[in-house]
Write a protein that holds these residues in place. Structure first.
Motif, PDB file in Angstrom:
ATOM      1  N   ASN A  39       0.812  -1.219   0.000  1.00 24.34           N
ATOM      2  CA  ASN A  39       0.000   0.000   0.000  1.00 24.34           C
ATOM      3  C   ASN A  39       0.847   1.271   0.000  1.00 24.34           C
ATOM      4  OD1 ASN A  39      -2.272  -1.790   0.626  1.00 24.34           O
ATOM      5  ND2 ASN A  39      -1.441  -1.802   2.702  1.00 24.34           N
ATOM      6  N   GLU A  40       2.002   1.205   0.658  1.00 22.57           N
ATOM      7  CA  GLU A  40       2.868   2.379   0.793  1.00 22.57           C
ATOM      8  C   GLU A  40       4.109   2.300  -0.085  1.00 22.57           C
ATOM      9  OE1 GLU A  40       0.039   2.059   3.737  1.00 22.57           O
ATOM     10  OE2 GLU A  40       1.764   0.687   3.772  1.00 22.57           O
ATOM     11  N   SER A  41       4.121   1.350  -1.028  1.00 17.53           N
ATOM     12  CA  SER A  41       5.313   1.143  -1.870  1.00 17.53           C
ATOM     13  C   SER A  41       5.227   1.817  -3.229  1.00 17.53           C
ATOM     14  CB  SER A  41       5.564  -0.365  -2.059  1.00 17.53           C
ATOM     15  OG  SER A  41       6.000  -0.964  -0.863  1.00 17.53           O
ATOM     16  N   GLY A  42       4.136   2.543  -3.486  1.00 20.21           N
ATOM     17  CA  GLY A  42       3.966   3.185  -4.783  1.00 20.21           C
ATOM     18  C   GLY A  42       4.850   4.412  -4.964  1.00 20.21           C
ATOM     19  N   ASN A  43       5.064   4.804  -6.222  1.00 21.84           N
ATOM     20  CA  ASN A  43       5.897   5.966  -6.530  1.00 21.84           C
ATOM     21  C   ASN A  43       5.320   7.251  -5.955  1.00 21.84           C
ATOM     22  OD1 ASN A  43       7.832   4.524  -7.947  1.00 21.84           O
ATOM     23  ND2 ASN A  43       6.765   4.734  -9.913  1.00 21.84           N
ATOM     24  N   ASP A  50      10.866   8.786   1.871  1.00 16.69           N
ATOM     25  CA  ASP A  50      12.195   9.393   1.993  1.00 16.69           C
ATOM     26  C   ASP A  50      12.276  10.297   3.216  1.00 16.69           C
ATOM     27  OD1 ASP A  50      13.032   8.068  -0.252  1.00 16.69           O
ATOM     28  OD2 ASP A  50      12.867   9.796  -1.597  1.00 16.69           O
ATOM     29  N   GLU A  51      11.195  11.005   3.519  1.00 22.93           N
ATOM     30  CA  GLU A  51      11.205  11.897   4.679  1.00 22.93           C
ATOM     31  C   GLU A  51      11.282  11.099   5.973  1.00 22.93           C
ATOM     32  OE1 GLU A  51      11.361  15.770   6.306  1.00 22.93           O
ATOM     33  OE2 GLU A  51      11.581  14.998   4.250  1.00 22.93           O
ATOM     34  N   ILE A  52      10.549   9.985   6.026  1.00 20.15           N
ATOM     35  CA  ILE A  52      10.662   9.090   7.181  1.00 20.15           C
ATOM     36  C   ILE A  52      12.102   8.605   7.314  1.00 20.15           C
ATOM     37  CG2 ILE A  52      10.017   6.812   8.073  1.00 20.15           C
ATOM     38  CD1 ILE A  52       7.800   8.773   8.516  1.00 20.15           C
ATOM     39  N   GLY A  53      12.706   8.243   6.195  1.00 16.96           N
ATOM     40  CA  GLY A  53      14.096   7.789   6.199  1.00 16.96           C
ATOM     41  C   GLY A  53      15.044   8.850   6.729  1.00 16.96           C
ATOM     42  N   LYS A  54      14.816  10.104   6.354  1.00 15.30           N
ATOM     43  CA  LYS A  54      15.674  11.194   6.821  1.00 15.30           C
ATOM     44  C   LYS A  54      15.583  11.368   8.335  1.00 15.30           C
ATOM     45  CE  LYS A  54      15.471  13.899   2.535  1.00 15.30           C
ATOM     46  NZ  LYS A  54      14.929  15.142   1.909  1.00 15.30           N
ATOM     47  N   LYS A  63      22.509   5.196   7.596  1.00  9.92           N
ATOM     48  CA  LYS A  63      21.785   5.313   6.338  1.00  9.92           C
ATOM     49  C   LYS A  63      20.590   4.362   6.334  1.00  9.92           C
ATOM     50  CE  LYS A  63      22.423   4.933   1.318  1.00  9.92           C
ATOM     51  NZ  LYS A  63      21.753   6.226   1.059  1.00  9.92           N
ATOM     52  N   VAL A  64      19.505   4.788   5.716  1.00 13.56           N
ATOM     53  CA  VAL A  64      18.290   3.981   5.645  1.00 13.56           C
ATOM     54  C   VAL A  64      18.084   3.468   4.232  1.00 13.56           C
ATOM     55  CG1 VAL A  64      15.767   4.007   5.838  1.00 13.56           C
ATOM     56  CG2 VAL A  64      17.167   5.147   7.576  1.00 13.56           C
ATOM     57  N   ASN A 301       4.984  18.443  13.372  1.00  8.95           N
ATOM     58  CA  ASN A 301       4.731  19.631  12.541  1.00  8.95           C
ATOM     59  C   ASN A 301       5.398  19.553  11.174  1.00  8.95           C
ATOM     60  OD1 ASN A 301       3.197  21.035  14.548  1.00  8.95           O
ATOM     61  ND2 ASN A 301       5.105  21.487  15.635  1.00  8.95           N
ATOM     62  N   ASN A 302       5.951  18.376  10.850  1.00  7.34           N
ATOM     63  CA  ASN A 302       6.590  18.181   9.551  1.00  7.34           C
ATOM     64  C   ASN A 302       5.507  17.900   8.510  1.00  7.34           C
ATOM     65  OD1 ASN A 302       7.895  17.055   7.267  1.00  7.34           O
ATOM     66  ND2 ASN A 302       9.625  16.393   8.519  1.00  7.34           N
ATOM     67  N   GLU A 303       5.286  18.846   7.619  1.00  8.54           N
ATOM     68  CA  GLU A 303       4.181  18.737   6.663  1.00  8.54           C
ATOM     69  C   GLU A 303       4.454  17.741   5.544  1.00  8.54           C
ATOM     70  OE1 GLU A 303       2.607  22.457   5.358  1.00  8.54           O
ATOM     71  OE2 GLU A 303       2.620  23.313   7.384  1.00  8.54           O
ATOM     72  N   LYS A 304       5.674  17.186   5.502  1.00  8.55           N
ATOM     73  CA  LYS A 304       5.940  16.114   4.549  1.00  8.55           C
ATOM     74  C   LYS A 304       5.521  14.761   5.128  1.00  8.55           C
ATOM     75  CE  LYS A 304       9.812  18.368   2.189  1.00  8.55           C
ATOM     76  NZ  LYS A 304      11.246  18.268   1.817  1.00  8.55           N
ATOM     77  N   ILE A 305       5.316  14.719   6.455  1.00  3.93           N
ATOM     78  CA  ILE A 305       4.885  13.493   7.124  1.00  3.93           C
ATOM     79  C   ILE A 305       3.407  13.576   7.483  1.00  3.93           C
ATOM     80  CG2 ILE A 305       5.211  12.021   9.151  1.00  3.93           C
ATOM     81  CD1 ILE A 305       8.162  12.815   9.108  1.00  3.93           C
TER      82      ILE A 305
END
Length: 340
Positions: A39-43, A50-54, A63-64, A301-305
C-alpha cells in the motif's frame, strides 16, 4: 627470544582489540532497512518514505534503505526474520510478525486528531459501485445482507482492515442465521461456499480497483490507503451510504478508472497501523533515538509526514493534533481477539 615472543603476543592482543573495535563500528554504522507494505510502496509515496528515512538517519547517524514489496507476506517475513530493522504495517501484520518472533516491538503509532491513542483509528470499508447500491439495502438501509453469492475482493489474508476486520464483521452478521451458523474465516477466503468468487488486490488500492474495474461486486479496503486518489462526492466521511469519486488525475493504479464512483455499505473503525522494530537486529539505543525523534514536536509539525490539505499526497493527514505516540503490545489485543 623472550622479547620476540612477548612482541608477538602483544601484536596478537592489539589485533584482537582493533578487530573487535572495527566490528563494533561496522555494526553501529550498518544500514537500517525499512520494509513497507504494498500500500505504501507506490511511486506517489516516495517523498513520504524518503522523509521518514531522513528522520531515522538524523536520529541514528545510519543510512536507511527502503525495501518495497508487492506482497504482505514478504513484508511480514522480512521484519520477522531480521532482514529489516523497521517496518510500517497493520495491526494484524504486526501480530503475525510477533508470533513468528517475540522480539518484534511497536515503535510508535500515528495518533488520532486529539493527539492521543483515544481516537487513533482509521476505517475498514465495504464498498460497491455507485450504480449498484439498490442491491445492498434492507428496508431502505444499507446492509451486507445481500453480499452472499457476490464476487468479493479482499486485500490480503494478512490485512487488518482488508481482511481480518471485515471477515469478522461478516461472520458476526451471518452466523445468526441457521444456514451460516458455522461460518468460518476460511470459508470466506475462496469462492464456492459463501462468495461466488474471491479476489485479492494485494494492496488496498488494488482491491478498490478490482471493484471499480468490474472484477468484483463488493470490495474491502480502508479509507487512509485510498485517500490520496479519491474525493467525497456525496454524504459524510466514513458513513454508510457515502459516495466517493476517483480523482481525474489520480496516480496508479487509479489512473485506469478516473471518475468512477463507489458507495460505502459498511464502515468499521480499526486500530491505527504501527511502526515496528525487530529488537534482534536493531539495538536498544537506536530504538530509543528513533522513538524520541518520531514523537517530537518537530516531526508532528513536519508537513511532509503529516500533510495538510486535501490536495497534498502523504502517509498521514494533519487535521488537528495528529502526531506519533508510543504504545505497547497490549494495545493491539482487540485485533488479537478477532482470531479467537
Amino acid at each position: 627470544m623472550k622479547k620476540s615472543i612477548l612482541s608477538i603476543i602483544m601484536l596478537i592482543f592489539l589485533s584482537t582489540i582493533l578487530g573487535a573495535c572495527s566490528g563494533e563500528k561496522s555494526a553501529s554504522s550498518k544500514e537500517i532497512t525499512m520494509v513497507w507494505y504494498p500500500n505504501e510502496s507506490g511511486n506517489d509515496l516516495k517523498d513520504a518514505r524518503d522523509e521518514i528515512g531522513k528522520i531515522i538517519e538524523g536520529a541514528t547517524g545510519r543510512k536507511v534503505e527502503h525495501k518495497l514489496t508487492t506482497d504482505y507476506a514478504v513484508a511480514i517475513e522480512t521484519i520477522a526474520n531480521g532482514k529489516a530493522e523497521l517496518a510500517f504495517m497493520g495491526a494484524q501484520g504486526y501480530i503475525e510478525a510477533r508470533s513468528k518472533n517475540d522480539n518484534i516491538e511497536p515503535l510508535v503509532v500515528p495518533s488520532g486528531a486529539s493527539g492521543t491513542l483515544d481516537d487513533a483509528v482509521y476505517y475498514s470499508w465495504l464498498a460497491v459501485r455507485a450504480g449498484d447500491t439498490d442491491k445492498y439495502k434492507t428496508n431502505g438501509e444499507y446492509s451486507i445482507d445481500n453480499i452472499v453469492g457476490s464476487k468479493f475482493s479482499f486485500v490480503s489474508n494478512s490485512s487488518t482492515s482488508g481482511f481480518k476486520v471485515p471477515s469478522s464483521d461478516i461472520i458476526a452478521h451471518f452466523s445468526e442465521q441457521d444456514q451460516w451458523k458455522d461460518l468460518m474465516p476460511e470459508d470466506l477466503m475462496e469462492g464456492g461456499k459463501f462468495f461466488k468468487e474471491v479476489l485479492y488486490g494485494d494492496s488496498h488500492q488494488g482491491s478498490a480497483v478490482n471493484l471499480l474495474s468490474n472484477r468484483a461486486d463488493v470490495a474491502a479496503f480502508c479509507d487512509t490507503c485510498v485517500a490520496n486518489y479519491v474525493e467525497l462526492a456525496d454524504g459524510e466521511e466514513n458513513r454508510p451510504g457515502s459516495t466517493y469519486k476517483v480523482s481525474e488525475n489520480a496516480a496508479e493504479p487509479f489512473n485506469t478508472v478516473p471518475g468512477e464512483e463507489f458507495t460505502l455499505i459498511s464502515v468499521t473503525p480499526v486500530l491505527n497501523a504501527p511502526f515496528v522494530a525487530n529488537m534482534e537486529s536493531l539495538n536498544q539505543e537506536d530504538f530509543e533515538k528513533i522513538q524520541e525523534a518520531f514523537t517530537s514536536d518537530e516531526v508532528a509539525n513536519n508537513e511532509k509526514i503529516f500533510v495538510k490539505g486535501e490536495a497534498e499526497t502523504g502517509l498521514f493527514k494533519k487535521t488537528d493534533q495528529e502526531k506519533f505516540v508510543e504504545t505497547d503490545d497490549a494495545w493491539f489485543d482487540p485485533i488479537r481477539e478477532l482470531s479467537k
